[in-house]
Each structure stands twice: as structure tokens, then as C-alpha cells.
Design a protein around this motif. Structure first.
Motif, PDB file in Angstrom:
ATOM      1  N   LEU A 777       0.848  -1.201   0.000  1.00 51.19           N
ATOM      2  CA  LEU A 777       0.000   0.000   0.000  1.00 51.19           C
ATOM      3  C   LEU A 777       0.880   1.247   0.000  1.00 51.19           C
ATOM      4  N   LEU A 778       0.575   2.166  -0.937  1.00 51.63           N
ATOM      5  CA  LEU A 778       1.430   3.322  -1.163  1.00 51.63           C
ATOM      6  C   LEU A 778       0.713   4.614  -0.769  1.00 51.63           C
ATOM      7  N   SER A 779       1.497   5.620  -0.404  1.00 52.34           N
ATOM      8  CA  SER A 779       0.980   6.964  -0.151  1.00 52.34           C
ATOM      9  C   SER A 779       0.663   7.640  -1.474  1.00 52.34           C
ATOM     10  N   PRO A 780      -0.002   8.797  -1.466  1.00 47.98           N
ATOM     11  CA  PRO A 780      -0.233   9.514  -2.727  1.00 47.98           C
ATOM     12  C   PRO A 780       1.052   9.819  -3.491  1.00 47.98           C
ATOM     13  N   ALA A 781       2.171   9.903  -2.759  1.00 46.91           N
ATOM     14  CA  ALA A 781       3.461  10.162  -3.425  1.00 46.91           C
ATOM     15  C   ALA A 781       4.121   8.874  -3.894  1.00 46.91           C
ATOM     16  N   GLY A 782       3.460   7.721  -3.696  1.00 45.98           N
ATOM     17  CA  GLY A 782       4.019   6.453  -4.132  1.00 45.98           C
ATOM     18  C   GLY A 782       4.994   5.832  -3.156  1.00 45.98           C
ATOM     19  N   ARG A 783       5.020   6.349  -1.890  1.00 47.01           N
ATOM     20  CA  ARG A 783       5.919   5.776  -0.893  1.00 47.01           C
ATOM     21  C   ARG A 783       5.193   4.681  -0.113  1.00 47.01           C
ATOM     22  N   LYS A 804      -4.562   9.637  10.278  1.00 50.29           N
ATOM     23  CA  LYS A 804      -4.173  10.711  11.198  1.00 50.29           C
ATOM     24  C   LYS A 804      -2.774  11.231  10.840  1.00 50.29           C
ATOM     25  N   GLU A 805      -1.892  10.336  10.462  1.00 46.82           N
ATOM     26  CA  GLU A 805      -0.510  10.725  10.187  1.00 46.82           C
ATOM     27  C   GLU A 805      -0.349  11.405   8.843  1.00 46.82           C
ATOM     28  N   LEU A 806      -1.124  10.952   7.803  1.00 42.74           N
ATOM     29  CA  LEU A 806      -0.860  11.401   6.445  1.00 42.74           C
ATOM     30  C   LEU A 806      -1.834  12.480   5.930  1.00 42.74           C
ATOM     31  N   PRO A 811      -3.123  16.881   2.023  1.00 42.77           N
ATOM     32  CA  PRO A 811      -4.486  17.392   2.211  1.00 42.77           C
ATOM     33  C   PRO A 811      -5.312  17.382   0.935  1.00 42.77           C
ATOM     34  N   LYS A 812      -4.689  17.344  -0.218  1.00 43.95           N
ATOM     35  CA  LYS A 812      -5.439  17.363  -1.472  1.00 43.95           C
ATOM     36  C   LYS A 812      -5.988  15.992  -1.850  1.00 43.95           C
TER      37      LYS A 812
END
Length: 833
Positions: A777-783, A804-806, A811-812
């Protein structure tokens, strides 16, 4: 005359009774018991002999002469009357001889010449524990004769140290044992000093033994050269009343008799002996034995095709037998020059298991069968190699039957290689042949700087110079006069066998030696490398090199006579130049024209040549066009050598293989093909060869063709299952197609942004639901945020913390409180929301 009493004397009636009742016997008796001389004398008048004679096999010439002489003395006769002997180039027998002591080669000739052994009533095998090749063969042949032609033939196997139970089972014979006559022997292990070699160690212990004990000293060394060095060292340091005497098989008869005689009054002796003194012969007055624990024995190296004498550790049985020599006349001492912690082999390995077998193979071909009652049968691989050599020499025909030349080689009595050379030589060179036979069977007589010469002709020159000048002392041409005298004696024996009246002299033609010996070693004919004058290619395909100080520099053709096999290369120790025109005349069948196709690694392409060869030696080579049928095998061979990475794998093809391997592991019931490296390399002809047709280079194979070759391994139904059960990618809830990454033995990995999975409760699966996908599972930035195979658990337990953390960091992007009902997306939130 009255016979002296020996420890074996009380057992003689039982020996006679046993052989009267049955035809075979195993007799164990320690050194000094008297078996060698008393048993033949005790049997000579037995009724079952019916006027026939006894033949006793004695492995060593020294022992054969000594035994015959001692028995003749007991009868008050000269050798050659009732008791005689026959050894190589020497015979002392007559029509009156009833006991004949022979060496191993003589026995084999007796049996081959007369398989019924007319006039022979018994064969005694003395010192059988030495397990010489000819002794094993003689015993097997004698048993074969006894089983088929001569039920009345008596066979007695005698030894001081043998596995009596095993021998008795092999012979199906009773076993008798005799006590010896011996006194206690104290065993000591004096350690060597720092940087003291074995010869210096022996000299120091010898001086100590002479000072601390009485009587004579017997020291065991591995070979003649070791004896000569130690003799020189001792003669410089011992008092005048101590005589140093050598004892080995290359001494003249007079020198051997000197070693076997007692010391003169007021003198002590140090006898320096090889393992010839372990048994069979009696050395008077010995109180001390000093044992290096070493012996020189033949070892065949299949890598080089050469048999050479190697210095090896003796067995425990030999060590015990050597030590026993110190206790014959009184209490004695034995000094062992090796650590007491060293563990020795129990007994000696049979020579048949570790030597070159061409002589044995020729004897078996003459006998007509190799199916003999062996104690230890010859190794099949070594026997096959020996037969290949005999066929190359012309001694066996294609059906492995002995030829006329092969029978003549046996009659001559030389080794098969040397016999072939002798019998192919023109009569004008027979005198030189006799010298070569003697020189090839002896150690080099060259000494000092001359000993480093790798030109075999130097040995011939030394012998001829010595013979022409008849130098009785000192050296000639940097050679040892004593060694040359022994070689001359052997050459004289060969001249007699070849019916020659005169010896060779002077300097032979520069190619004469090589041309003659090429018939002994046709597989070792060698041609110089065009680019390196020290390197040669042999006809058998091996490479060899001359040393930097070679005496053969510049010779284009050689016959290699001695070679030391090494890990990277082989070093020529002895060779002679030859005239290649002789090869055209004598070996026309060895010259061949052939087409050779090979892979050129530097060019990355298949190339073809037409070559003219002598064996494996390339004489001429010209480039020719590569034929389609030639290219594919060469390309496949290059792939096997370089590995599958040599192929032009596209990303698609690599992924395809990984999916295939994974599906095979997950769903074996589908029967999909194995596409592992090992299996693909093993089956290149089946799956890849059709796509290599008309190609000369590997890079001519396209990525698409390789992918087609791979997928063609699967039938239509298997391809459908591959796409269904191990898909290349999955459609995620956001509607996007995301690629699966496969690794054999592990679940596939799906890397996807968390927002694209909103609304998905369960982890996706492949292989019919058997294998859950590992989600990255990745963040919006692909991390990476989380790795899991439990998506439901992630939503329930981990997502709130991740949100809560991300949320503040991204925010977008949507971070709903309820991911179960949120709309999946791969985009950010629309503006204004």
C-alpha cells in the motif's frame, strides 16, 4: 645333509597332509619362520607330484636368487640342479630341476605358453601380501587352470602379513599358521629437529643407534637415489669400522650378495634398503631397524595417462614387518621416523587398483577371457582405457581380439608400449632399440646439471659415451657410472632377446630416438604452438609445456615420454624430437580432414573451418562458410556454456517466465511445463532450436522470437489458465490496471496507492483463490505505507492511524472516515472539495 630347524619345521607334516587331501592351502608365517625355503623342500617328494616340479613365485629378483641359493646349499648342491631360478634375463635351471623359483613375469609366460602346465605339480605364491599386479594375475590364471584343466594342480598362497580369512574364502582353502622366531623389539618415535629433513633425521638416528646398541643397523628408505644420498652422508660421519651397504633391486648380483652376507670380523654394517628387505630375504646380524615409513610405488594418473613411481606412506602391516627385522637374533630396537600419532592404512592397496593396466589387458586378450576368479577384479574404467591404448598400438583388433603383433609383444616381454616400438623398428636400429628399452625402464642415470635435461637423447648419449669409453668409475656425460652399468646389463639382456651380437655406439641420428619411441607413444606425439615455442599440443588433445631452461627449444615435433600433470598445465619432463614425415609413412590413418564448427566468443558468432589433423593436432585450417545444419548445435553449445542470460530476454519474456514458474508451483494439477534454468538448458533443442534456424549469432534472435519460443511451451488451455490464474496485472477498484510482480516460491506483489482500494474489503487472490496477493500500500506520493495480505484488518486497525498521520501531509487527497463506502480514486480531490 641335515636341514636346520626353523619355526615352521613342526608345521611341515600338517602342510604335507593338507595338500595330500586337497589342492589349495593358505599358509601364514611371519618373517624368519622359514616358509620360503622349507615348504618347497618339504613338498618336493610328495606322491601327488608324480615327478612334476614345484614352481614358486617370488615377487623380487633378489629374493628369488637368495631363496634358490639357500635351498641348494641345504641340499649340498649348486643352484641349477634340484633347485633353480628364472628371473628376467637370467636363468639357472636344468633338466634335473624340481623346484624352480621364478619372478612374476616368468610365471605368467609359463602359464600363457602352456595352459595345462605340463610337468608342473604345484605353484607356490610367496609374499602374496605385496599384491603385485602380476602376482594377482598369476593366481587368477592358476585358479582358472585348476578349475578347468588341472584338478590335480596344487596352489599354495603364503605370506607373513595377509588377510588370511579373506584369502582362504577366496580360494575355498584351509588356513594354517606358523609361529615365527623373534625377540622383543622396542619401538621408539624419535622426533625430527626443526628444519631437519627425513634424510638428516635418519643419519642422526643412525649415529645414535650405533652408539647405544650392538649389531648391525637396517634402514628403510623409499628408493635408490635416497639410498645413495644417505650413503654419502653416513660415509662422511661414521668411523672406519662401520660399513655402509646399499640394498635395492638395481644392484648387480655381486653387490646384492655383499649386502646379504654377514659383516667381516670386527666390522659393523649399516644396510640402507628399499622395501625389498621387508620380507623373503635374510639379513644377518640386524639388531636395529630405522624406518622412514616411506616406499616408492607405481601410481597411474588417468589425467595424464602416465604411471609414475610415487613416494607414499607404508601400511601398518609393512611397518610391523620392517620392525620385526630387528628381533631375529636378539632383542632389538626399531626407530620410526614419523609422529606416533600418524595412523597408517592397515594393509597395502592391491597394485591392480592403482596402476596402468595395458599389460594386464594384453595378457587377458591372449588368455581369451577377463572372467577370472580374481581376488580383486581390475577396475572396469582403467581396463577399458588400457584396451583403447592396445588398439591404438595395433595389439588388439576392433573386436578386442589379440593380433599377431600383440602376441609378438607378449613374447618379447616388454611393456605393450615399448614392445610396439621395438617390433615396429627396422632391423638396422634394433641395437638402439635395446638401449631404449633399458633406458625407458630405468630411472635417469643423469646427475648434477645434466639431470635437469628434458631431452631424452642425453640419456642415450651418456650410455653410448660410457660404453665406448668403458669408464669403470666416476661419471660420464654427467651420469652415474653405476646406474649406467645397470642399464647396460639390461640392454645386454634385450640384445640377447632380439638376437643381436653387438651394441649400439656413437651418436644416433637426431630424429632416430624420437622416431622409434613415437611407436610406443603415438598418443603423446606433440606439435609446437605457433604462438608460443614452449607450448605443445599432444595427439591425445592435451596441452603441455617445456620449462624455461629446456634443451628442446625450437623443436617443432616431439614425442613426450614423461609428463607431470598439473592443475593448469602439464610439464614435459622427458621428450625427444621426431621427423613428422615418419608419421605420414607409419600412421596414415591418423591423418584426417574434418569440418570443425565452433563458437567464437570474441566475435559472438559461429564460425566453421576445414581442418587437417593428426589426432587432435591441427596441421592446417581454412575458414569455410557455416552451413545451416552446423550453426544451431554451435549456438546451443554457446548458450549452455554462457547460461540463459546470453539470450535477449525482454521485460515481457522475463515476466512471462516468472508467471509460468509460479503457476507450476501453485497448481501442479495443470501439468504446465518446467521453465527453470536447468530444464530450459537441458531442452534447448526442443523449444529454442526452431527459432535459431538460419542464424549465425545469438543477437540475431529477437526479443519477440524468444517470447514466442517460451509461450509455445504451453498449449492453448494452459495459456488460458496462465492468464486466468497468474495474470500479468489486476484491475483495482479505481478502474486502473496495476501490474503484479512474480517471484517463484512467493505470493505475487501488487503495489497500489491506498486510495485506489477504497471500498475493497478482501485481499485479492490468484491461482483460483489459493494464493492471496501481497499488497504494498502506497501513499499519494508512491511511498510504502504498509505491506499486508489482510486488507480487511488494515482498514479496521491500521487505517485510522495512517489517516491521522498522512492527512495533513497530503491534504489534497481523500482521507474518508469510512473507507468501506468511499469512492476509490487514483486522483487528488477536485478543487473546492
Amino acid at each position: 645333509m641335515n636341514a636346520p630347524s626353523f619355526p615352521i619345521t613342526p608345521l611341515l607334516p600338517e602342510i604335507r597332509a593338507s595338500l595330500a587331501a586337497q589342492s589349495r592351502l593358505v599358509l601364514e608365517a611371519p618373517p624368519g619362520a622359514g616358509k620360503t625355503t622349507q615348504v618347497p623342500l618339504a613338498l618336493r617328494n610328495e606322491p601327488w607330484l608324480e615327478g612334476k616340479k614345484i614352481v614358486m613365485l617370488e615377487p623380487r629378483r633378489i629374493a628369488a636368487r637368495a631363496a634358490a641359493q639357500f635351498m641348494a646349499q641345504q641340499l649340498g648342491e649348486q643352484v641349477g640342479q634340484t633347485v633353480g631360478y628364472r628371473i628376467r634375463f637370467e636363468s639357472r635351471v636344468s633338466a634335473a630341476t624340481r623346484i624352480e623359483v621364478v619372478t612374476e613375469g616368468i610365471l605368467t609366460r609359463l602359464i600363457q605358453d602352456d595352459p595345462e602346465l605340463a610337468g608342473i605339480g604345484a605353484i607356490l605364491f610367496d609374499e602374496f601380501h605385496e599384491r603385485h599386479l602380476a602376482g594377482d594375475l598369476g593366481a587368477a590364471l592358476a585358479l582358472d587352470i585348476q578349475h578347468t584343466l588341472r584338478l590335480d594342480l596344487r596352489i599354495v598362497v603364503m605370506s607373513a602379513t595377509l588377510d588370511g580369512e579373506r584369502i582362504a574364502q577366496w580360494l575355498d582353502a584351509p588356513r594354517l599358521s606358523s609361529p615365527g622366531r623373534s625377540f622383543p623389539v622396542r619401538i621408539e618415535y624419535p622426533p625430527a629437529r626443526t628444519q631437519e629433513n627425513v634424510e638428516q633425521h635418519l643419519v642422526r638416528v643412525t649415529r645414535h643407534a650405533l652408539q647405544s646398541s650392538e649389531g648391525d643397523v637396517l634402514a628403510f628408505l623409499p628408493g635408490r637415489r635416497d639410498i645413495a644420498r644417505v650413503q654419502g652422508m653416513l660415509m662422511q660421519s661414521l668411523p672406519d669400522d662401520v660399513e655402509v651397504v646399499p640394498l635395492h633391486g638395481e644392484l648387480s648380483l655381486a653387490e646384492q650378495q655383499l649386502a646379504l652376507a654377514p659383516a667381516d670380523a670386527g666390522m659393523r654394517r649399516v644396510v640402507l634398503a628399499t622395501n625389498v628387505a621387508e620380507s623373503s630375504i635374510t639379513l644377518p646380524g640386524i639388531h636395529v631397524v630405522i624406518d622412514t615409513g616411506l616406499a616408492r610405488e607405481p601410481r597411474f594418473d588417468p589425467n595424464s595417462g602416465f604411471t609414475r613411481l610415487e613416494t607414499v606412506n607404508i601400511s601398518q602391516a609393512s611397518a610391523d614387518q620392517r620392525a620385526g627385522r630387528a628381533g631375529r637374533v636378539a632383542e632389538g630396537s626399531a626407530y620410526r621416523l614419523w609422529p606416533q600419532s600418524r595412523r597408517l592404512d592397515v594393509s597395502r592397496t592391491a597394485e591392480i587398483m592403482q596402476t596402468e593396466l595395458s599389460g594386464l589387458a594384453l595378457e587377458l586378450a591372449a588368455w581369451g577371457s577377463a572372467q577370472l576368479p580374481w581376488l580383486d577384479p581390475p577396475p572396469s574404467g582403467a581396463l577399458s582405457q588400457a584396451r583403447e591404448l592396445l588398439a591404438r598400438l595395433g595389439a588388439l583388433d576392433p573386436q578386442q581380439r589379440i593380433t599377431v603383433l600383440g602376441r609378438r609383444m607378449l613374447e618379447l616381454g616388454a611393456t605393450p608400449r615399448l614392445g610396439a616400438a621395438a617390433l615396429r623398428a627396422p632391423e638396422t636400429l634394433h641395437a638402439l632399440v635395446a638401449d631404449l628399452l633399458a633406458l625407458m625402464e630405468a630411472r635417469s642415470p643423469l646427475r648434477g646439471e645434466s639431470s635437469r635435461s628434458d631431452d631424452f637423447r642425453a640419456r642415450v648419449a651418456a650410455l653410448h659415451a660410457w660404453r665406448d669409453r668403458r669408464s669403470a668409475t666416476g661419471s660420464s656425460h654427467g651420469a652415474d657410472a653405476g646406474a649406467l652399468a645397470a642399464i647396460e646389463q639390461a640392454s645386454k639382456g634385450w640384445r640377447q632377446r632380439l638376437n643381436l651380437r653387438s651394441a649400439a655406439s656413437g651418436v644416433p641420428d637426431s630424429h632416430a630416438v624420437g622416431d622409434l619411441l613415437a611407436h610406443a607413444f603415438p598418443d603423446r606425439i606433440a606439435r609446437q604452438d605457433e604462438n608460443n615455442p614452449l607450448r605443445y599440443t599432444l595427439a591425445n588433445g592435451r596441452d603441455a609445456r617445456l620449462h624455461e631452461q629446456t634443451a628442446l627449444m625450437g623443436e617443432p615435433w616431439l614425442v613426450v615420454l614423461d609428463l607431470r600433470h598439473e592443475a593448469r598445465d602439464s610439464l614435459v619432463l622427458g621428450a625427444a624430437p621426431l621427423d613428422p614425415r615418419m608419421l605420414e609413412h607409419d600412421y596414415p590413418a591418423q591423418f584426417q580432414r574434418m569440418r570443425n564448427v565452433r563458437w567464437n566468443e570474441e566475435r559472438g558468432a559461429v564460425e566453421a573451418f576445414e581442418e587437417r589433423r593428426f589426432g587432435a593436432i591441427v596441421l592446417e585450417r581454412r575458414s569455410v562458410p557455416v552451413q545451416p545444419e552446423d550453426a544451431v548445435p554451435a549456438l546451443l553449445a554457446a548458450i549452455r556454456q554462457r547460461g540463459l542470460d546470453a539470450l535477449p530476454w525482454s521485460e515481457h519474456a522475463r515476466r512471462l517466465r516468472l508467471r509460468m514458474q509460479s503457476l507450476r508451483a501453485w497448481m501442479p494439477e495443470l501439468g504446465v511445463p518446467d521453465v527453470s534454468d536447468a530444464q530450459l538448458l537441458a531442452t534447448l533443442e526442443a523449444w529454442l532450436a526452431p527459432y535459431l534456424q538460419s542464424k549465425r549469432k545469438l543477437d540475431a534472435l529477437s526479443e519477440d522470437e524468444l517470447s514466442q519460443a517460451l509461450i509455445a511451451l504451453f498449449d492453448y488451455e494452459q495459456r488460458k489458465q496462465l492468464d486466468a490464474q497468474a495474470p500479468d496485472s489486476l484491475t483495482v477498484p479505481s478502474g486502473q490496471l496495476r501490474r503484479l510482480e512474480y517471484t517463484p516460491g512467493e505470493p505475487p506483489v501488487l503495489a497500489v496507492k491506498l486510495q485506489e482500494l477504497f471500498g475493497l474489503a478482501d485481499t485479492p487472490c490468484v491461482a483460483g483463490g489459493r494464493v492471496p496477493v501481497t499488497l504494498h500500500l502506497l501513499s499519494p506520493a508512491g511511498r510504502p505505507i504498509q505491506v499486508t495480505q489482510d486488507l480487511k484488518g488494515f482498514w479496521e486497525r491500521t487505517y485510522p492511524e495512517v489517516k491521522k498521520e498522512l492527512k495533513g501531509r497530503y491534504p489534497k487527497h481523500p482521507w474518508p472516515d469510512d473507507p468501506w463506502t468511499a469512492t476509490p480514486t487514483h486522483r487528488a480531490k477536485p478543487r473546492g472539495t
